[in-house]
Design a protein around this motif. Structure first.
Motif, PDB file in Angstrom:
ATOM      1  N   TYR A  78     -15.435  47.512  -5.849  1.00 52.51           N
ATOM      2  CA  TYR A  78     -16.850  47.179  -5.671  1.00 52.51           C
ATOM      3  C   TYR A  78     -17.609  47.230  -7.001  1.00 52.51           C
ATOM      4  O   TYR A  78     -18.539  46.454  -7.206  1.00 52.51           O
ATOM      5  CB  TYR A  78     -17.505  48.104  -4.640  1.00 52.51           C
ATOM      6  CG  TYR A  78     -17.314  47.614  -3.228  1.00 52.51           C
ATOM      7  CD1 TYR A  78     -18.066  46.555  -2.737  1.00 52.51           C
ATOM      8  CD2 TYR A  78     -16.389  48.198  -2.387  1.00 52.51           C
ATOM      9  CE1 TYR A  78     -17.902  46.094  -1.449  1.00 52.51           C
ATOM     10  CE2 TYR A  78     -16.206  47.748  -1.099  1.00 52.51           C
ATOM     11  CZ  TYR A  78     -16.971  46.698  -0.635  1.00 52.51           C
ATOM     12  OH  TYR A  78     -16.797  46.239   0.637  1.00 52.51           O
ATOM     13  N   GLU A  96     -26.448  45.378  -3.344  1.00 53.91           N
ATOM     14  CA  GLU A  96     -25.687  45.761  -2.143  1.00 53.91           C
ATOM     15  C   GLU A  96     -24.328  46.349  -2.513  1.00 53.91           C
ATOM     16  O   GLU A  96     -23.923  47.386  -1.991  1.00 53.91           O
ATOM     17  CB  GLU A  96     -25.488  44.541  -1.236  1.00 53.91           C
ATOM     18  CG  GLU A  96     -26.746  44.000  -0.636  1.00 53.91           C
ATOM     19  CD  GLU A  96     -27.211  44.822   0.539  1.00 53.91           C
ATOM     20  OE1 GLU A  96     -26.354  45.305   1.296  1.00 53.91           O
ATOM     21  OE2 GLU A  96     -28.428  44.989   0.679  1.00 53.91           O
ATOM     22  N   ASP A  97     -23.615  45.693  -3.418  1.00 53.88           N
ATOM     23  CA  ASP A  97     -22.294  46.187  -3.812  1.00 53.88           C
ATOM     24  C   ASP A  97     -22.398  47.468  -4.628  1.00 53.88           C
ATOM     25  O   ASP A  97     -21.501  48.314  -4.575  1.00 53.88           O
ATOM     26  CB  ASP A  97     -21.539  45.108  -4.592  1.00 53.88           C
ATOM     27  CG  ASP A  97     -21.079  43.978  -3.686  1.00 53.88           C
ATOM     28  OD1 ASP A  97     -20.996  44.195  -2.468  1.00 53.88           O
ATOM     29  OD2 ASP A  97     -20.805  42.880  -4.209  1.00 53.88           O
ATOM     30  N   LYS A  99     -24.613  49.826  -4.087  1.00 52.18           N
ATOM     31  CA  LYS A  99     -24.786  50.883  -3.084  1.00 52.18           C
ATOM     32  C   LYS A  99     -23.457  51.238  -2.432  1.00 52.18           C
ATOM     33  O   LYS A  99     -23.162  52.415  -2.197  1.00 52.18           O
ATOM     34  CB  LYS A  99     -25.784  50.435  -2.012  1.00 52.18           C
ATOM     35  CG  LYS A  99     -27.206  50.387  -2.482  1.00 52.18           C
ATOM     36  CD  LYS A  99     -28.113  49.918  -1.367  1.00 52.18           C
ATOM     37  CE  LYS A  99     -29.537  49.774  -1.836  1.00 52.18           C
ATOM     38  NZ  LYS A  99     -30.404  49.282  -0.753  1.00 52.18           N
ATOM     39  N   THR A 100     -22.637  50.240  -2.162  1.00 55.38           N
ATOM     40  CA  THR A 100     -21.332  50.485  -1.555  1.00 55.38           C
ATOM     41  C   THR A 100     -20.407  51.215  -2.517  1.00 55.38           C
ATOM     42  O   THR A 100     -19.692  52.147  -2.122  1.00 55.38           O
ATOM     43  CB  THR A 100     -20.693  49.157  -1.105  1.00 55.38           C
ATOM     44  OG1 THR A 100     -21.630  48.445  -0.291  1.00 55.38           O
ATOM     45  CG2 THR A 100     -19.428  49.394  -0.320  1.00 55.38           C
ATOM     46  N   LEU A 103     -21.432  54.791  -2.630  1.00 52.89           N
ATOM     47  CA  LEU A 103     -21.016  55.487  -1.416  1.00 52.89           C
ATOM     48  C   LEU A 103     -19.543  55.882  -1.478  1.00 52.89           C
ATOM     49  O   LEU A 103     -19.176  57.033  -1.173  1.00 52.89           O
ATOM     50  CB  LEU A 103     -21.271  54.607  -0.187  1.00 52.89           C
ATOM     51  CG  LEU A 103     -20.763  55.139   1.140  1.00 52.89           C
ATOM     52  CD1 LEU A 103     -21.631  56.277   1.611  1.00 52.89           C
ATOM     53  CD2 LEU A 103     -20.701  54.045   2.163  1.00 52.89           C
ATOM     54  N   PHE A 104     -18.695  54.950  -1.895  1.00 54.52           N
ATOM     55  CA  PHE A 104     -17.271  55.263  -1.996  1.00 54.52           C
ATOM     56  C   PHE A 104     -16.999  56.282  -3.103  1.00 54.52           C
ATOM     57  O   PHE A 104     -16.110  57.125  -2.957  1.00 54.52           O
ATOM     58  CB  PHE A 104     -16.442  53.994  -2.219  1.00 54.52           C
ATOM     59  CG  PHE A 104     -16.196  53.230  -0.952  1.00 54.52           C
ATOM     60  CD1 PHE A 104     -15.438  53.770   0.064  1.00 54.52           C
ATOM     61  CD2 PHE A 104     -16.716  51.953  -0.784  1.00 54.52           C
ATOM     62  CE1 PHE A 104     -15.206  53.071   1.231  1.00 54.52           C
ATOM     63  CE2 PHE A 104     -16.497  51.245   0.373  1.00 54.52           C
ATOM     64  CZ  PHE A 104     -15.737  51.805   1.392  1.00 54.52           C
TER      65      PHE A 104
END
Length: 130
Positions: A78, A96-97, A99-100, A103-104
């Motif tokens: 990501y 968006e990516d 944030k992902t 998160l990971f």
């Protein structure tokens, strides 16, 4: 009353101008309508992609050292997608990516740290004593 670029007039003068035109209260927006004629310059504004963080170094660290259940690899993927979308000026997709990826990265770091703490606890207090 001449139209101004920044309407920072007092409320009393605005109500006086509405009363002077004798327009009903529901139509006061029509009395204050301002138009711009003959625009001389067109300015194209591109979004600033430097503000989007891609978490690339954190993803590499999680991939190399703390790759818990391949979450570090997913975060790295990501992070690379964020860099690609920043080059294409796709700001919404990059955010968006990002944030992902964050998160990971958080999940991978937290799970790996908790596993390391559990290993140290079990080394200090082995199960054979219980």
């Amino acid at each position: 009353m001449a139209p101004t670029l920044f309407p920072m007039e007092s409320k009393s003068s605005r109500t006086d101008s509405v009363r002077a035109t004798s327009a009903p209260q529901a139509c006061k927006h029509l009395a204050e309508k301002k138009t711009m004629t003959n625009p001389t310059a067109v300015i194209e504004v591109y979004p600033d992609t430097a503000e989007v963080n891609d978490y690339y170094l954190w993803s590499i660290f999680n991939f190399v050292y703390l790759n818990f259940c391949c979450l570090g690899f997913i975060a790295l993927a990501y992070s690379l997608k964020v860099r690609d979308k920043k080059l294409l000026n796709d700001l919404n997709g990059a955010v968006e990516d990002a944030k992902t990826a964050r998160l990971f990265n958080i999940t991978s770091s937290a799970l790996a740290a908790s596993c390391i703490i559990l290993v140290f606890i079990f080394l200090r207090y082995p199960l054979t004593d219980y």
